[in-house]
Write a protein that holds these residues in place. Structure first.
Motif, PDB file in Angstrom:
ATOM      1  N   PRO A 199       4.931   2.722  -8.532  1.00 13.01           N
ATOM      2  CA  PRO A 199       4.506   3.839  -7.681  1.00 13.01           C
ATOM      3  C   PRO A 199       5.063   3.675  -6.264  1.00 13.01           C
ATOM      4  N   ARG A 200       5.117   4.772  -5.587  1.00 17.45           N
ATOM      5  CA  ARG A 200       5.581   4.758  -4.203  1.00 17.45           C
ATOM      6  C   ARG A 200       4.566   3.984  -3.356  1.00 17.45           C
ATOM      7  N   PRO A 201       5.026   3.046  -2.521  1.00 17.79           N
ATOM      8  CA  PRO A 201       4.072   2.262  -1.723  1.00 17.79           C
ATOM      9  C   PRO A 201       3.396   3.122  -0.657  1.00 17.79           C
ATOM     10  N   ALA A 202       2.134   2.856  -0.461  1.00 22.53           N
ATOM     11  CA  ALA A 202       1.369   3.563   0.572  1.00 22.53           C
ATOM     12  C   ALA A 202       1.308   2.688   1.816  1.00 22.53           C
ATOM     13  N   VAL A 203       1.542   3.309   2.950  1.00 22.64           N
ATOM     14  CA  VAL A 203       1.474   2.586   4.224  1.00 22.64           C
ATOM     15  C   VAL A 203       0.480   3.307   5.133  1.00 22.64           C
ATOM     16  N   PRO A 204      -0.130   2.575   6.058  1.00 24.17           N
ATOM     17  CA  PRO A 204      -1.072   3.223   6.979  1.00 24.17           C
ATOM     18  C   PRO A 204      -0.361   4.223   7.888  1.00 24.17           C
ATOM     19  N   GLY A 205      -1.138   5.126   8.452  1.00 26.25           N
ATOM     20  CA  GLY A 205      -0.581   6.150   9.323  1.00 26.25           C
ATOM     21  C   GLY A 205       0.093   5.605  10.575  1.00 26.25           C
ATOM     22  N   LEU A 252       0.212  -5.756   4.028  1.00 27.15           N
ATOM     23  CA  LEU A 252       0.981  -5.033   3.018  1.00 27.15           C
ATOM     24  C   LEU A 252       1.714  -6.013   2.095  1.00 27.15           C
ATOM     25  N   ASP A 307       3.701  -5.293  -0.559  1.00 27.23           N
ATOM     26  CA  ASP A 307       4.939  -4.794  -1.159  1.00 27.23           C
ATOM     27  C   ASP A 307       6.163  -5.323  -0.401  1.00 27.23           C
ATOM     28  N   VAL A 331       8.463  -2.662   1.371  1.00 28.37           N
ATOM     29  CA  VAL A 331       7.943  -2.178   2.647  1.00 28.37           C
ATOM     30  C   VAL A 331       8.194  -3.217   3.732  1.00 28.37           C
TER      31      VAL A 331
END
Length: 190
Positions: free
Chosen positions: A7-13, A73, A75, A78
């Motif tokens: 899945p696409r990695p999620a990063v904080p805003g 994080l 990943d 990232v």
């Protein structure tokens, strides 16, 4: 088209804002010094700039921003992307460090005061970018007494330029001191 298994990695805003810190921090430090009123001599002699100190400050700032942005994080993609972007923004901040806050820090503590006699080769006037205001310069050559590396173009005030134009001396005395970060600071020109 087949989708990737990962899945696409999620990063904080705030991820991308943190990656811009290596460029933003030296700009903010320069603005703080301007607003606080820079009271230290900043004129660095030719050949003794603060490029290496700026590169070290850049590396430390980029590493701190990378650690801050990728702290939790896991990943690796990232983390690699963040490292690359921190390097790029850090390199953008390198000249800001070298010409902004570091000359002020260098001039905060002066040691090894000395006076060097130099030959006045010529005087020069240049225009400030997009302005009618002028910069005044003196091209100076040092003798063979171990100070040849100090030869070059020195920034001078308008009054000093007028005096040197009027008197046309063959030699001038340049007052120098070693700064806190090792750069040679010009403290006076007679």
């Amino acid at each position: 088209m087949k989708q990737r298994d990962e899945p696409r990695p999620a990063v904080p805003g705030s991820f991308f804002a943190k990656l811009m810190l290596p460029f933003a921090v030296p700009i903010l430090a320069t603005l703080v010094l301007i607003l606080a009123g820079d009271r230290w001599p900043r004129a660095i002699a030719p050949g003794s700039g603060l490029k290496l100190a700026g590169l070290v400050a850049t590396g430390l700032t980029a590493y701190a921003a990378w650690r801050l942005a990728t702290g939790g994080l896991p990943d690796a993609r990232v983390r690699r992307f963040a490292a690359l972007l921190c390097c790029v923004t850090g390199l953008m901040g390198w000249p800001v460090w070298s010409t902004g806050p570091l000359p002020s820090i260098n001039g905060a503590v002066l040691t090894d005061h000395r006076t060097v006699v130099m030959s006045l080769d010529r005087l020069q006037v240049t225009h400030k970018s997009r302005s009618r205001d002028l910069y005044h310069w003196a091209w100076l050559s040092a003798g063979a007494d171990g100070t040849r590396h100090l030869s070059g173009r020195y920034f001078i005030s308008g009054q000093t330029h007028a005096r040197l134009s009027r008197e046309a001396p063959a030699r001038v005395e340049v007052k120098l001191a070693r700064g806190l970060l090792g750069g040679v600071v010009v403290t006076g020109l007679d």
